[in-house]
Design an enzyme around this catalytic site. Structure first.
Site, PDB file in Angstrom:
ATOM      1  N   CYS A   1       0.842  -1.211   0.123  1.00 50.45           N
ATOM      2  CA  CYS A   1       0.092  -0.035   0.006  1.00 50.45           C
ATOM      3  C   CYS A   1       0.821   1.347   0.032  1.00 50.45           C
ATOM      4  CB  CYS A   1      -0.953   0.094   1.134  1.00 50.45           C
ATOM      5  SG  CYS A   1      -2.064   1.154   1.372  1.00 50.45           S
TER       6      CYS A   1
ATOM      7  N   PHE B   1      -7.687   6.610  -1.434  1.00 51.09           N
ATOM      8  CA  PHE B   1      -8.613   7.968  -2.295  1.00 51.09           C
ATOM      9  C   PHE B   1      -7.827   8.214  -3.421  1.00 51.09           C
ATOM     10  CE2 PHE B   1      -5.566   9.604   0.803  1.00 51.09           C
ATOM     11  CZ  PHE B   1      -4.699  10.409  -0.104  1.00 51.09           C
TER      12      PHE B   1
ATOM     13  N   HIS C   1       3.604   7.926   7.372  1.00 52.26           N
ATOM     14  CA  HIS C   1       2.778   7.698   5.900  1.00 52.26           C
ATOM     15  C   HIS C   1       1.570   8.649   5.930  1.00 52.26           C
ATOM     16  CE1 HIS C   1       0.057   5.569   8.163  1.00 52.26           C
ATOM     17  NE2 HIS C   1      -0.662   4.937   7.244  1.00 52.26           N
TER      18      HIS C   1
END
Length: 397
Positions: free
Chosen positions: A77, A164, A326
């Protein structure tokens, strides 16, 4: 701020956050990590919070071992961002059409493409290595091989949760494109499979927390995990690259007269493993909710859906294993956010942003996250700010 050092069983816990602001359960997770026999260092980022298996915002350096829960279930991710030639003056007053076109091009939530995206049809997409990448799918765990078709259709999709796609402007008025996603369901299933395998291994039976089960070097289980891990990290990177290409195509069509151009893409994993060398040792460094911030390396630190984000450049702080946060990091759980906030609160906190404002995304309300400015300020010795972005369109999963 510089870091605060907390004593740990095997290594000290270096924390770029106020320990008093960290949940007790997260602190206990970190103390548990510091007991692992293979650990050589532990750094904690300012967005630290409790996570399943291992703490979000933790950087764990181990020798000859890796903990799959310290990577997380969304392997690979991360974030991608691109600066465009457009300016705020090019944007229409009503951004609802642009948001709608993005949602049509990039499936969100559990959605997927009807057919796998053909990368050869994407403007500027480098297809080198694509066939080899999919060819290596045959070498991943038997437990997920039947997911091949689904993995193909999910390539180039957003997912849900805190993922998103955004259109932003920076303080100079330049328009940026930014997105956040990972390895979709195939990465999750690979992670869960290997976590289950690790928890049954004999050397993990005496650990203080079974979620911290590790694979050790020179074993078939480690070899199998590394193979699947690096494949899933590559899947995540391809996934973001395809989404960015789809997003650029939308922008080209919607702003045809302006003839937008795009600067090179900035991309950074924040749930992953890297082989790095510190103090003369070859280590396996897991970053769960942390980005690499080596000297001069670009990174992306997003805030919540109503506050904005930062493009940063790493300062190469080896005390933090060349890492940074992050994002803003949650300050309350999703369920707590749903109990505390309403859709009216969401509308108020996302005023001026073209986005969903319904009950389905209340758990992503800005108030559920730490203030991004504070998080940035706490890591001034890890990164320098290059640009501050504010979203004008936000597409959530």
């Amino acid at each position: 701020m510089s870091y605060v050092e907390i004593p740990g069983a095997k290594v000290p816990i270096r924390m770029w956050a106020d320990p008093a602001s960290v949940e007790d359960v997260a602190l206990q997770q970190l103390r548990n990590v510091a007991t692992l026999p293979w650990i050589k260092g532990l750094a904690v980022m300012p967005d630290v919070h409790y996570g399943k298996g291992a703490t979000v915002g933790s950087v764990i350096a181990m020798r000859g071992a890796v903990c799959p829960a310290a990577v997380g279930v969304d392997i690979g991710c991360g974030m991608s961002a691109v600066k465009t030639s457009l300016t705020a003056n090019d944007l229409p007053g009503d951004l609802s059409r642009l948001r709608s076109k993005i949602e049509q091009a990039i499936p969100v939530g559990r959605g997927m493409h009807d057919d796998p995206v053909d990368p050869a049809r994407l403007h500027g997409f480098a297809t080198a290595g694509w066939d080899d990448f999919w060819g290596r799918f045959g070498g991943v765990a038997e437990a997920v091989k039947f997911r091949h078709e689904r993995a193909g259709k999910q390539m180039g999709t957003l997912g849900s949760g805190n993922h998103f796609v955004e259109v932003c402007t920076d303080t100079t008025g330049a328009v940026w494109l930014m997105l956040h996603s990972g390895s979709r369901n195939i990465g999750k299933e690979l992670a869960e499979h290997h976590i289950g395998v690790a928890q049954k291994l004999p050397h993990n039976q005496g650990l203080v927390d079974r979620d911290l089960a590790v694979f050790v070097a020179d074993t078939p289980q480690m070899a199998a995990y590394r193979n699947d891990l690096f494949w899933a990290q590559e899947y995540a990177k391809y996934n973001r690259t395809i989404m960015m290409a789809l997003l650029k195509d939308v922008v080209r069509k919607e702003f045809r007269k302006a003839k937008p151009t795009f600067e090179p893409e900035i991309s950074a994993h924040h749930n992953y493993v890297a082989e790095e060398r510190y103090e003369g040792m070859d280590l396996l460094v897991t970053r769960k909710g942390a980005i690499r911030a080596g000297s001069g390396e670009y990174g992306i630190i997003p805030g919540s859906m109503g506050t904005g984000s930062y493009i940063v450049k790493g300062l190469g702080n080896e005390k933090a294993f060349n890492s940074a946060s992050h994002g803003a990091g949650r300050r309350m759980s999703r369920n707590a956010a749903k109990r505390r906030f309403s859709t009216k609160d969401l509308e108020e906190q996302t005023r001026g942003v073209e986005c969903r404002k319904d009950s389905g995304v209340v758990d992503e309300i800005p108030g559920a996250y730490k203030p991004i400015e504070q998080v940035i300020d706490q890591q001034r010795d890890l990164v320098e700010v290059v640009a501050k972005l504010k979203q004008v369109v936000c597409v959530k999963g």
